[in-house]
Design a protein around this motif. Structure first.
Motif, PDB file in Angstrom:
ATOM      1  N   GLN A  41     -11.889  -3.884  86.127  1.00  7.29           N
ATOM      2  CA  GLN A  41     -11.329  -5.232  86.043  1.00  7.29           C
ATOM      3  C   GLN A  41     -11.983  -6.025  84.908  1.00  7.29           C
ATOM      4  OE1 GLN A  41     -12.154  -7.803  89.377  1.00  7.29           O
ATOM      5  NE2 GLN A  41     -10.604  -9.284  88.762  1.00  7.29           N
ATOM      6  N   VAL A  57       7.290  -7.364  81.404  1.00 12.02           N
ATOM      7  CA  VAL A  57       6.112  -6.964  80.663  1.00 12.02           C
ATOM      8  C   VAL A  57       6.566  -6.405  79.333  1.00 12.02           C
ATOM      9  CG1 VAL A  57       4.190  -5.369  80.646  1.00 12.02           C
ATOM     10  CG2 VAL A  57       4.781  -6.590  82.728  1.00 12.02           C
ATOM     11  N   ALA A  94      -8.332  -7.397  76.965  1.00 16.32           N
ATOM     12  CA  ALA A  94      -7.128  -8.212  76.787  1.00 16.32           C
ATOM     13  C   ALA A  94      -7.442  -9.416  75.902  1.00 16.32           C
ATOM     14  CB  ALA A  94      -6.582  -8.672  78.137  1.00 16.32           C
ATOM     15  N   PRO A 105       7.089  -4.111  76.239  1.00 19.93           N
ATOM     16  CA  PRO A 105       6.921  -2.681  75.995  1.00 19.93           C
ATOM     17  C   PRO A 105       5.648  -2.486  75.176  1.00 19.93           C
ATOM     18  CG  PRO A 105       8.690  -3.601  74.649  1.00 19.93           C
ATOM     19  CD  PRO A 105       8.273  -4.671  75.612  1.00 19.93           C
ATOM     20  N   THR A 106       5.033  -1.346  75.373  1.00 23.54           N
ATOM     21  CA  THR A 106       3.742  -1.094  74.752  1.00 23.54           C
ATOM     22  C   THR A 106       3.718  -1.213  73.261  1.00 23.54           C
ATOM     23  OG1 THR A 106       3.675   0.672  76.292  1.00 23.54           O
ATOM     24  CG2 THR A 106       1.921   0.601  74.660  1.00 23.54           C
ATOM     25  N   SER A 158     -11.108  -4.615  81.473  1.00 24.19           N
ATOM     26  CA  SER A 158      -9.709  -4.906  81.158  1.00 24.19           C
ATOM     27  C   SER A 158      -9.546  -6.330  80.668  1.00 24.19           C
ATOM     28  CB  SER A 158      -8.845  -4.722  82.401  1.00 24.19           C
ATOM     29  OG  SER A 158      -8.815  -3.377  82.774  1.00 24.19           O
ATOM     30  N   SER A 159     -10.165  -7.227  81.385  1.00 25.77           N
ATOM     31  CA  SER A 159      -9.980  -8.622  81.041  1.00 25.77           C
ATOM     32  C   SER A 159     -10.641  -8.919  79.688  1.00 25.77           C
ATOM     33  CB  SER A 159     -10.469  -9.472  82.208  1.00 25.77           C
ATOM     34  OG  SER A 159     -11.353 -10.436  81.818  1.00 25.77           O
ATOM     35  N   VAL A 165      -4.766  -2.439  77.477  1.00 25.72           N
ATOM     36  CA  VAL A 165      -5.233  -1.430  78.429  1.00 25.72           C
ATOM     37  C   VAL A 165      -4.001  -0.884  79.150  1.00 25.72           C
ATOM     38  CG1 VAL A 165      -6.613  -0.990  80.479  1.00 25.72           C
ATOM     39  CG2 VAL A 165      -7.477  -2.524  78.709  1.00 25.72           C
ATOM     40  N   LEU A 166      -3.745   0.406  78.994  1.00 21.61           N
ATOM     41  CA  LEU A 166      -2.527   0.993  79.569  1.00 21.61           C
ATOM     42  C   LEU A 166      -2.803   1.890  80.767  1.00 21.61           C
ATOM     43  CD1 LEU A 166      -0.394   1.820  76.414  1.00 21.61           C
ATOM     44  CD2 LEU A 166      -0.513  -0.273  77.758  1.00 21.61           C
ATOM     45  N   TRP A 167      -4.042   2.332  80.928  1.00 18.09           N
ATOM     46  CA  TRP A 167      -4.374   3.207  82.050  1.00 18.09           C
ATOM     47  C   TRP A 167      -5.768   2.891  82.576  1.00 18.09           C
ATOM     48  CZ3 TRP A 167      -2.768   5.097  77.267  1.00 18.09           C
ATOM     49  CH2 TRP A 167      -1.487   5.663  77.213  1.00 18.09           C
ATOM     50  N   HIS A 168      -5.911   2.944  83.877  1.00 18.28           N
ATOM     51  CA  HIS A 168      -7.222   3.054  84.527  1.00 18.28           C
ATOM     52  C   HIS A 168      -7.238   4.433  85.196  1.00 18.28           C
ATOM     53  CE1 HIS A 168      -7.793  -1.548  85.500  1.00 18.28           C
ATOM     54  NE2 HIS A 168      -7.747  -1.318  84.200  1.00 18.28           N
ATOM     55  N   THR A 169      -8.333   5.115  85.077  1.00 14.22           N
ATOM     56  CA  THR A 169      -8.477   6.386  85.772  1.00 14.22           C
ATOM     57  C   THR A 169      -9.864   6.430  86.392  1.00 14.22           C
ATOM     58  OG1 THR A 169      -7.088   7.418  84.088  1.00 14.22           O
ATOM     59  CG2 THR A 169      -8.327   8.899  85.504  1.00 14.22           C
TER      60      THR A 169
END
Lengths: 428, 428
Positions: B41, B6, B48, B8-9, B44-45, B54-58
């Motif tokens: 989901q 993956v 993208a 790096p950010t 995010s899609s 998207v780096l976090w879901h909380t």
């Protein structure tokens, strides 16, 4: 979403406080939206059932720094952290390394686990790539969890918080959850129990459900009452915290009875599982069978009726008639119906329900027809739904308004057909 | 899960860095596991697709303190925060209050929004409960988003980070995402684009897929290659970051070609959408039709074939024959098959596929039969699957081993049947 009140976290009941948990998913595929985080759902529901309070879900990608930071945060605020994903053999599977870093421990190779991994490949008659042995490297002091597929898991406790690492593949996760996570947490859960009962409400709509019971909702603190709507159904959840299951049920019982009295026949009897299973239980208890004939739902009604283990006790089959010709040729709808009111009509739903019962020799016949969208069909607007149920010479049809996207309209049609069948069975 | 590398950010491509985003779900129903976080989901899609990372879901529950803390964290580490849930009219809908607290702003009533909310109720001919007006209370400086159902949303920027608050109901969220969130973010996204192409691999299994291409995977940094397996399918994702869509596609093209060469016929042509839609496109291009006959899948194959808008161009219907009697009476299976090799056999899959084509007058007939579990059936173990495909006088049958739970076994059967149909169409 209309929601009820929720208990403050730290509710202390006779000295017992529920364990606080966080579920931490690792996987870039989640962040890219390629899959939904169903692991978090499954683990949450399992932890709730043993009285553990899940207070956070977190997802991070396959990035060492961010996994490490997430583990550190979770470990500091939760007494149980359940991680999923990142335990495979490839270079970006770095969950074990991240946990080791966060808890400031080295990685040690677990030789017994290494032997297990070797033997899995031997049993398959395959050569094990050496890189797979990294799956046997665990943070020092961790307890390994035997692999279900090829990836082992582990758990370890530090400073009063226990971290579990499980594979991301749902069935491997599930097996480790049931065999290891739940028993370990149950042993340290203390005396607190959180118990929910669900009332499934169908055919009333979310705001009407809320209006009928909102004064009851407002007065409650333990148990609490919350609402959840989807696909034409509303679930009313009654959640109690207590020191024992019995005590929790005793708190819930009068509240549930009050709610059911207000909601009448729209409240489904029983524990509010999937409607297809509830209908299946009614059928099984009577020794009756069901078959369906579907148009817009395309097979979803049959899929729902056959979802539960043992569905063959009552489900015979479904005629999916998506085209007009198949409604005539396969389901035997007459020209009088198809050329008159048309395939999306009360008459078509009636004829389909009766055809389903007749063709399969079933006691109950269910049907759906309508317009899922995105375009209108047969002169009817998107969201038009007719469902039918035929039982012992009596046929009922209901018109329902579907809303939302194509998939929601189809889900609403399935719900409405199952509900009509349930009501007919209840009345007969 | 076998995963690729993956990026790096902070990959900087010609000076452009993608926006970093966090998706923050609010709702105790998520933490109790009553629903999966499909909103995360979907968002995010969508993000993208416009090059936002998207780096976090909380997820947090309906608790003011924890929502506030989560907003503070998200706002400090992400340039875009997309929240869902907690915007309804009841006392535990507290997202607006939590955002106001986190960003240290008061709540102001938006009078235009209040008028809109009143008019929604007037249009429905209902009296509006006064409490509903709290939905018009927004953090000072926020831009309101018009309600799609009854709940408004809002967004606001502070210190270089923009926070969006959307309702939790999926179709309301979806409409605001498309109409507001994506356009607003696209305007500030800079020049960076993240683009993925997917190769859908069917009939090869995850580890064999990995083995065939792992040297290609190891050498890549931009684009990156990742794997995702579920329900008998593997998706290989090729993701490039670039300053334009064209440039990203140019980076992806040779890598995708190399992968496809290795994977051969197991790699499905096209952009790797749902297999049912891919089969549908093949059928539509030929002006051909399909019908099914299903046993263990109970209607799921039909549901998959009818999932896409416009499916009536090619999908005629499905005979769901769950009971032995219905295989005889509805699908016309002979006693020679049912009493001989039995309902779970190569012969039964063959006869069902041919019956599907014949009964519906379809060009292609597909079938499934097998044992979904949890118990064995017809003397066959759980996971035994036979699928069939009949096209123009030629019928092919494939035996597949299902694994995992009942629902996974059923999903694998659907995948195998669709794939067999695709291969037959490709060859004819």
């Amino acid at each position: 979403m209309v929601g009820g009140r929720v208990l403050p976290t730290d509710t202390t009941i006779q000295g017992a406080r529920a364990l606080r948990a966080e579920i931490l998913g690792v996987g870039t595929e989640l962040l890219l939206g390629q899959i939904a985080n169903t692991n978090a759902q499954r683990i949450s529901s399992a932890l709730a059932s043993i009285g553990v309070d899940v207070l956070w879900h977190t997802v991070v990608g396959d990035n060492l720094e961010r996994i490490e930071a997430a583990v550190t945060t979770a470990h500091s605020r939760a007494e149980a952290v359940v991680m999923t994903g990142g335990l495979g053999p490839t270079p970006d599977d770095i969950t074990a390394e991240a946990v080791a870093n966060a808890l400031r421990r080295p990685l040690d190779r677990d030789e017994r686990l290494a032997a297990t991994i070797r033997s899995i490949f031997e049993d398959l008659g395959r050569v094990m790539p050496e890189e797979n042995l990294k799956q046997a490297d665990l943070p020092r002091g961790a307890t390994p969890i035997e692999p279900e597929g090829t990836a082992p898991g582990f758990y370890m406790e530090q400073a009063g918080s226990i971290v579990f690492a499980l594979p991301g593949v749902p069935w491997e996760m599930e097996a480790m959850l049931v065999k290891t996570v739940l028993p370990v947490l149950q042993r340290r859960g203390g005396d607190s129990v959180t118990l929910s009962r669900h009332i499934l409400v169908v055919g009333l709509g979310e705001s009407h459900t809320h209006e009928k019971i909102k004064d009851l909702v407002a007065g409650q603190t333990n148990p609490t009452i919350a609402f959840l709507a989807s696909g034409g159904q509303v679930r009313v959840r009654v959640t109690a915290k207590a020191t024992s299951e019995q005590e929790a049920l005793a708190l819930i019982a009068p509240v549930e009875a009050g709610l059911r009295e207000r909601l009448g026949a729209s409240a489904v009897q029983g524990e509010g599982g999937p409607l297809g299973e509830i209908l299946g239980q009614l059928l099984r208890a009577r020794g009756s069978t069901v078959a369906a004939a579907e148009s817009l739902t395309g097979g979803l009604l049959g899929a729902e009726l056959s979802r539960a283990p043992g569905a063959s006790d009552y489900f015979l089959g479904s005629l999916v008639c998506y085209s007009a010709e198949s409604k005539r040729e396969v389901a035997g709808l007459s020209e009088a119906v198809l050329g008159g009111p048309g395939p999306v009509s009360e008459q078509a739903a009636r004829a389909l329900a009766e055809a389903a019962a007749r063709k399969y020799g079933a006691d109950l016949g269910l049907s759906t027809t309508g317009v899922a969208g995105p375009d209108e069909h047969d002169g009817k607007p998107v969201g038009t739904i007719f469902v039918g149920a035929a039982l012992g010479g009596r046929t009922e049809v209901r018109k329902v308004r579907g809303y939302g996207d194509r998939s929601n309209v189809r889900a609403i049609a399935v719900t409405a057909a199952l509900d009509l069948g349930r009501r007919l069975l209840d009345q007969s």
